[in-house]
Design a protein around this motif. Structure first.
Motif, PDB file in Angstrom:
ATOM      1  N   PRO A   6       0.813  -1.215   0.000  1.00  0.00           N
ATOM      2  CA  PRO A   6       0.000   0.000   0.000  1.00  0.00           C
ATOM      3  C   PRO A   6       0.846   1.265   0.000  1.00  0.00           C
ATOM      4  O   PRO A   6       0.327   2.351  -0.122  1.00  0.00           O
ATOM      5  CB  PRO A   6      -0.804  -0.123   1.307  1.00  0.00           C
ATOM      6  N   PHE A   7       2.161   1.110   0.142  1.00  0.00           N
ATOM      7  CA  PHE A   7       3.043   2.276   0.168  1.00  0.00           C
ATOM      8  C   PHE A   7       3.918   2.346  -1.082  1.00  0.00           C
ATOM      9  O   PHE A   7       4.913   3.062  -1.110  1.00  0.00           O
ATOM     10  CB  PHE A   7       3.923   2.222   1.427  1.00  0.00           C
ATOM     11  N   ASP A   8       3.565   1.590  -2.124  1.00  0.00           N
ATOM     12  CA  ASP A   8       4.371   1.590  -3.350  1.00  0.00           C
ATOM     13  C   ASP A   8       4.439   2.973  -3.986  1.00  0.00           C
ATOM     14  O   ASP A   8       5.402   3.299  -4.674  1.00  0.00           O
ATOM     15  CB  ASP A   8       3.792   0.596  -4.360  1.00  0.00           C
ATOM     16  N   ASP A   9       3.384   3.764  -3.773  1.00  0.00           N
ATOM     17  CA  ASP A   9       3.342   5.083  -4.386  1.00  0.00           C
ATOM     18  C   ASP A   9       3.825   6.177  -3.443  1.00  0.00           C
ATOM     19  O   ASP A   9       3.582   7.358  -3.691  1.00  0.00           O
ATOM     20  CB  ASP A   9       1.913   5.407  -4.857  1.00  0.00           C
ATOM     21  N   ALA A  10       4.460   5.772  -2.329  1.00  0.00           N
ATOM     22  CA  ALA A  10       4.973   6.752  -1.375  1.00  0.00           C
ATOM     23  C   ALA A  10       6.423   7.084  -1.718  1.00  0.00           C
ATOM     24  O   ALA A  10       7.331   6.307  -1.424  1.00  0.00           O
ATOM     25  CB  ALA A  10       4.875   6.189   0.047  1.00  0.00           C
ATOM     26  N   PRO A  11       6.668   8.222  -2.347  1.00  0.00           N
ATOM     27  CA  PRO A  11       8.014   8.522  -2.840  1.00  0.00           C
ATOM     28  C   PRO A  11       9.042   8.710  -1.735  1.00  0.00           C
ATOM     29  O   PRO A  11      10.245   8.620  -1.987  1.00  0.00           O
ATOM     30  CB  PRO A  11       7.811   9.830  -3.630  1.00  0.00           C
ATOM     31  N   GLU A  12       8.561   8.959  -0.504  1.00  0.00           N
ATOM     32  CA  GLU A  12       9.516   9.193   0.586  1.00  0.00           C
ATOM     33  C   GLU A  12      10.107   7.901   1.142  1.00  0.00           C
ATOM     34  O   GLU A  12      11.012   7.924   1.975  1.00  0.00           O
ATOM     35  CB  GLU A  12       8.819   9.971   1.727  1.00  0.00           C
ATOM     36  N   LEU A  13       9.618   6.739   0.678  1.00  0.00           N
ATOM     37  CA  LEU A  13      10.077   5.458   1.206  1.00  0.00           C
ATOM     38  C   LEU A  13      10.922   4.718   0.172  1.00  0.00           C
ATOM     39  O   LEU A  13      10.542   4.635  -0.994  1.00  0.00           O
ATOM     40  CB  LEU A  13       8.872   4.582   1.592  1.00  0.00           C
ATOM     41  N   ASP A  14      12.050   4.151   0.621  1.00  0.00           N
ATOM     42  CA  ASP A  14      12.808   3.274  -0.258  1.00  0.00           C
ATOM     43  C   ASP A  14      12.227   1.860  -0.165  1.00  0.00           C
ATOM     44  O   ASP A  14      11.298   1.601   0.608  1.00  0.00           O
ATOM     45  CB  ASP A  14      14.299   3.289   0.075  1.00  0.00           C
ATOM     46  N   GLU A  15      12.772   0.930  -0.940  1.00  0.00           N
ATOM     47  CA  GLU A  15      12.188  -0.410  -1.015  1.00  0.00           C
ATOM     48  C   GLU A  15      12.200  -1.116   0.332  1.00  0.00           C
ATOM     49  O   GLU A  15      11.225  -1.769   0.721  1.00  0.00           O
ATOM     50  CB  GLU A  15      12.945  -1.241  -2.050  1.00  0.00           C
ATOM     51  N   GLU A  16      13.313  -0.977   1.069  1.00  0.00           N
ATOM     52  CA  GLU A  16      13.399  -1.629   2.383  1.00  0.00           C
ATOM     53  C   GLU A  16      12.367  -1.057   3.339  1.00  0.00           C
ATOM     54  O   GLU A  16      11.711  -1.797   4.086  1.00  0.00           O
ATOM     55  CB  GLU A  16      14.801  -1.452   2.958  1.00  0.00           C
ATOM     56  N   ALA A  17      12.187   0.255   3.323  1.00  0.00           N
ATOM     57  CA  ALA A  17      11.215   0.893   4.205  1.00  0.00           C
ATOM     58  C   ALA A  17       9.795   0.457   3.854  1.00  0.00           C
ATOM     59  O   ALA A  17       8.959   0.242   4.740  1.00  0.00           O
ATOM     60  CB  ALA A  17      11.341   2.410   4.117  1.00  0.00           C
ATOM     61  N   ARG A  18       9.508   0.311   2.556  1.00  0.00           N
ATOM     62  CA  ARG A  18       8.181  -0.140   2.143  1.00  0.00           C
ATOM     63  C   ARG A  18       7.905  -1.555   2.654  1.00  0.00           C
ATOM     64  O   ARG A  18       6.801  -1.861   3.114  1.00  0.00           O
ATOM     65  CB  ARG A  18       8.057  -0.094   0.621  1.00  0.00           C
ATOM     66  N   ASP A  19       8.913  -2.420   2.559  1.00  0.00           N
ATOM     67  CA  ASP A  19       8.737  -3.787   3.041  1.00  0.00           C
ATOM     68  C   ASP A  19       8.464  -3.805   4.542  1.00  0.00           C
ATOM     69  O   ASP A  19       7.645  -4.587   5.031  1.00  0.00           O
ATOM     70  CB  ASP A  19       9.972  -4.628   2.722  1.00  0.00           C
ATOM     71  N   ARG A  20       9.154  -2.961   5.275  1.00  0.00           N
ATOM     72  CA  ARG A  20       8.954  -2.905   6.727  1.00  0.00           C
ATOM     73  C   ARG A  20       7.568  -2.353   7.054  1.00  0.00           C
ATOM     74  O   ARG A  20       6.891  -2.857   7.951  1.00  0.00           O
ATOM     75  CB  ARG A  20      10.023  -2.031   7.384  1.00  0.00           C
ATOM     76  N   MET A  21       7.127  -1.328   6.321  1.00  0.00           N
ATOM     77  CA  MET A  21       5.807  -0.750   6.559  1.00  0.00           C
ATOM     78  C   MET A  21       4.697  -1.733   6.189  1.00  0.00           C
ATOM     79  O   MET A  21       3.630  -1.736   6.786  1.00  0.00           O
ATOM     80  CB  MET A  21       5.644   0.533   5.739  1.00  0.00           C
ATOM     81  N   ARG A  22       4.974  -2.568   5.213  1.00  0.00           N
ATOM     82  CA  ARG A  22       3.973  -3.518   4.722  1.00  0.00           C
ATOM     83  C   ARG A  22       3.815  -4.725   5.644  1.00  0.00           C
ATOM     84  O   ARG A  22       2.756  -5.348   5.695  1.00  0.00           O
ATOM     85  CB  ARG A  22       4.410  -3.977   3.330  1.00  0.00           C
TER      86      ARG A  22
END
Length: 396
Positions: A67-83
């Motif tokens: 759900p955070f794929d379109d969040a430009p402030e997050l890198d791939e690792e951060a997106r995985d952690r948020m997910r």
């Protein structure tokens, strides 16, 4: 100065109703090819049978898009952690693994044990509403406190923190400021990390403590943080909006609350009809097609974003007769307000119980409940993925 983004069609409402353009898509082609806020193409699905098909088939319509794929402030690792731990962002078998750990806490049997405490919470909120004096804001004194206290107790969240997480939740669903939304995500994660650290150290009798005791070795801290955040947000944001918006809907048609006062058993079909008619969760997020598919005669390529519109589907005349009329006696069996299939809302039994307790208690305590100013325009939450009211002034 940050420009407010345009409101996507699936989020637009005309008071209680879907906008005419959305209804025209549903009653015409059934599918609308549109643009996402980030420039990609998406397919808006509007008919009840088609939305049900999309939600029923995770193999062809995957939820496994962060759900955070379109969040430009997050890198791939951060997106995985948020997910991590976010059930709506996974397909089986990962979704099944996480959901199985939580399901025992939301069974009908478990709900029966919670009913006496929920009744106490509702009565306490009604006392607070009465003490506030006429006119009073029903959202502030009733609709928000009831589900907030319930989910706080279930999760082991200090109720003294409720104002803080309610404010954060409001920003999490508000699409008018992506920057503030991103900040709220960071704040929420930090808060949940503190709860998880405390539960790891000393697990209580609450749901988070149960997860640590029974599944602590199988869940990472990131997963626990995601689960806690999802449950806290979903456990109060949706039910609070249903209580506020549902009360307004009933007060606009006084014959319907009068029926519930005369026959409290009517609250069960009334809750289902309100869920259908209001459809406050405008969409259950996007799906991504894993293969070429055809919906309502439209060819949709593999890798496409599909958006199921719950508000359009639940007002589909092919689903039930006279769908734009609120009729609390019909029950609306088969509505999609809680979704469908493997992602059917885990907390649906809890939300239903809270509403089945709260609405009759409110109507019984205040037989003369009415809008403080019938001519006042409702303060709807426009830029919100969960529809509702910012306030509702009532008298009695």
């Amino acid at each position: 100065m940050t420009q407010t983004p345009e409101l996507p069609l699936q989020m637009r409402r005309n008071g209680f109703d879907p906008v005419e353009e959305l209804a025209r898509v549903r009653d015409g082609e059934g599918v609308l090819e549109t643009q996402t806020p980030f420039g990609g193409t998406a397919y808006l699905i509007c008919r009840h049978e088609d939305v049900r098909e999309v939600l029923s088939d995770p193999e062809r319509f995957s939820s496994a898009r962060a759900p955070f794929d379109d969040a430009p402030e997050l890198d791939e690792e951060a997106r995985d952690r948020m997910r991590a731990g976010m059930l709506p962002a996974f397909d089986p078998p990962e979704h099944t693994r996480l959901r199985r750990m939580l399901t025992p806490e939301f069974t009908v049997r478990r709900m029966r044990t919670l009913e006496p405490r929920i009744t106490e919470i509702v009565q306490s909120a009604l006392d607070d509403l009465e003490r506030a004096g006429k006119p009073a804001d029903l959202v502030e004194h009733f609709a928000l406190p009831v589900p907030s206290l319930v989910i706080c107790e279930l999760l082991g969240v200090p109720y003294s923190d409720r104002a803080e997480f309610q404010e954060r939740s409001a920003h999490l669903v508000d699409t008018s400021s992506p920057e503030r939304q991103a900040e709220a995500r960071r704040e929420d994660r930090a808060y949940m990390a503190g709860l998880v650290a405390r539960a790891r150290k000393e697990p209580g009798e609450d749901m988070l403590g149960m997860l640590v005791r029974e599944h602590g070795d199988d869940l990472s801290d990131d997963e626990l943080i995601g689960i806690a955040g999802l449950l806290l947000f979903a456990g109060h944001e949706t039910t609070a909006n249903m209580l506020g918006l549902g009360t307004l809907a009933l007060l606009r048609q006084p014959d319907q609350p009068a029926m519930i006062r005369r026959n409290p058993a009517l609250v069960e079909p009334a809750v289902e009809e309100l869920l259908r008619w209001l459809s406050i969760v405008l969409s259950l997020g996007t799906r991504t097609t894993t293969t070429d598919v055809e919906i309502a005669g439209h060819s949709i390529p593999a890798g496409s974003i599909v958006i199921p519109s719950l508000v359009a589907a639940n007002r589909d005349p092919a689903f039930l007769d006279d769908p734009d009329t609120l009729d609390i006696t019909r029950g609306a069996i088969g509505h999609l307000a809680f979704g469908h299939g493997v992602h059917h809302c885990l907390g649906a039994p809890l939300a239903r119980l809270e509403m089945r307790v709260a609405f009759p208690a409110l109507l019984k305590r205040f037989p003369g409940l009415a809008l403080a100013d019938p001519d006042e325009q409702p303060d709807f939450k426009t830029f919100s993925v969960v529809y509702g009211l910012k306030s509702l002034r009532v008298t009695w």
